[in-house]
Design an enzyme around this catalytic site. Sequence first.
Site, PDB file in Angstrom:
ATOM      1  N   ASP A  76     -48.651 -13.338 -44.540  1.00  0.00           N
ATOM      2  CA  ASP A  76     -49.818 -12.864 -42.984  1.00  0.00           C
ATOM      3  C   ASP A  76     -49.002 -12.883 -42.210  1.00  0.00           C
ATOM      4  O   ASP A  76     -49.079 -14.518 -41.948  1.00  0.00           O
ATOM      5  CB  ASP A  76     -50.896 -11.917 -43.844  1.00  0.00           C
ATOM      6  CG  ASP A  76     -51.769 -11.413 -42.232  1.00  0.00           C
ATOM      7  OD1 ASP A  76     -50.978 -11.485 -41.594  1.00  0.00           O
ATOM      8  OD2 ASP A  76     -53.190 -11.652 -42.651  1.00  0.00           O
ATOM      9  N   TYR A 124     -46.233   0.300 -29.038  1.00  0.00           N
ATOM     10  CA  TYR A 124     -45.090  -0.290 -30.151  1.00  0.00           C
ATOM     11  C   TYR A 124     -43.186  -0.121 -29.082  1.00  0.00           C
ATOM     12  O   TYR A 124     -42.880  -1.595 -29.156  1.00  0.00           O
ATOM     13  CB  TYR A 124     -44.455   1.545 -30.716  1.00  0.00           C
ATOM     14  CG  TYR A 124     -43.582   0.602 -32.220  1.00  0.00           C
ATOM     15  CD1 TYR A 124     -43.363   0.137 -33.281  1.00  0.00           C
ATOM     16  CD2 TYR A 124     -42.342   1.215 -31.864  1.00  0.00           C
ATOM     17  CE1 TYR A 124     -42.583  -0.280 -34.035  1.00  0.00           C
ATOM     18  CE2 TYR A 124     -41.428   1.402 -32.815  1.00  0.00           C
ATOM     19  CZ  TYR A 124     -40.940   0.688 -33.771  1.00  0.00           C
ATOM     20  OH  TYR A 124     -40.283   0.642 -34.886  1.00  0.00           O
ATOM     21  N   THR A 140     -34.284   6.385 -35.220  1.00  0.00           N
ATOM     22  CA  THR A 140     -35.995   7.027 -36.449  1.00  0.00           C
ATOM     23  C   THR A 140     -34.971   6.656 -37.565  1.00  0.00           C
ATOM     24  O   THR A 140     -33.973   7.384 -37.253  1.00  0.00           O
ATOM     25  CB  THR A 140     -36.133   8.235 -35.403  1.00  0.00           C
ATOM     26  OG1 THR A 140     -36.227   8.371 -34.504  1.00  0.00           O
ATOM     27  CG2 THR A 140     -37.236   8.838 -36.396  1.00  0.00           C
ATOM     28  N   ALA A 141     -35.934   6.194 -37.775  1.00  0.00           N
ATOM     29  CA  ALA A 141     -35.487   5.598 -39.717  1.00  0.00           C
ATOM     30  C   ALA A 141     -35.967   6.744 -40.949  1.00  0.00           C
ATOM     31  O   ALA A 141     -37.258   6.615 -40.392  1.00  0.00           O
ATOM     32  CB  ALA A 141     -34.721   4.625 -40.156  1.00  0.00           C
ATOM     33  N   THR A 173     -37.933   6.110 -43.645  1.00  0.00           N
ATOM     34  CA  THR A 173     -38.931   5.316 -44.321  1.00  0.00           C
ATOM     35  C   THR A 173     -40.117   6.256 -44.742  1.00  0.00           C
ATOM     36  O   THR A 173     -40.134   6.937 -43.790  1.00  0.00           O
ATOM     37  CB  THR A 173     -38.603   4.306 -42.758  1.00  0.00           C
ATOM     38  OG1 THR A 173     -39.675   4.192 -42.623  1.00  0.00           O
ATOM     39  CG2 THR A 173     -37.674   3.672 -42.925  1.00  0.00           C
TER      40      THR A 173
END
Length: 264
Positions: free
Chosen positions: A68, A160, A192-193, A195
């Site tokens: 974490d 972000y 922008t991938a 994913t």
Amino acid sequence: MDSAVSARPITLGGNDVTGRFQGMAALVTGGASGIGAAVADQLAQEGADVSVLDVAPTQSAHHWEECDLADTASVEAAVDGALKRFGRLDVVVNNAGIGAQGDVTANSDAEWSRAWEVNVVGMARVSRAALPALRESPAASITNTASVASLAGLPQRVLYSATKGAVMAMTKAMAADHVREGIRVNCVAPGTADTPWIQRLLDQAADPDAERAALEARQPHRRLVSADEVARAVAYLADPENRSTIGVCLSVDGGMEALRLRPE
């Protein structure tokens, strides 16, 4: 570190790209899926022993440590576990992060704190824990995952973007701090991938097909970036032969940040 389990000796100066990480040990955060998984696979294919640090188990064959990033004790235990597994550490890829949507009014203080703890301070925690081992490596590198949002203003991505802008600034400061220790620090900035995180956003859209088309259209090459493309860029930055690549942010965004095309 236990020298009895040290990896094979590193051979520098060769031209065999497929084995450029032979004898090296790598650590990839967020390596259970998406870009992180592609990076872990890429480094392993090129000879590295790979530890994946993630809150979720990986389905790959790589060594996994639960981690974490918002908890210092968890990070230190995970890095120590990776060191015990392979006996050395040469490559750190700080890839893990969480997303956030909305304008400056959209996110609560708790959301700001959580994103900052994971996306920025989490990278610092991992790097801090890894530095003693990296200082012993003849080919040490740290690669941080920034974003096109570090460089371009994107709508509905204030939180972000703030964290990813910090990642880019932190990368340059770290590079200055550690270059004379022989530790190269760089970052990669994906567009922008394609994913799982982006797919989850698309699934939540009123018209997922239209939303995907819009995301593809804003990148000049008219498609989403693949995770494998980002992984190859990370491998370039981590390659011990690229000794003069330091403090660099390598964009993998289809020209999104740099190009200004005329409308068709």
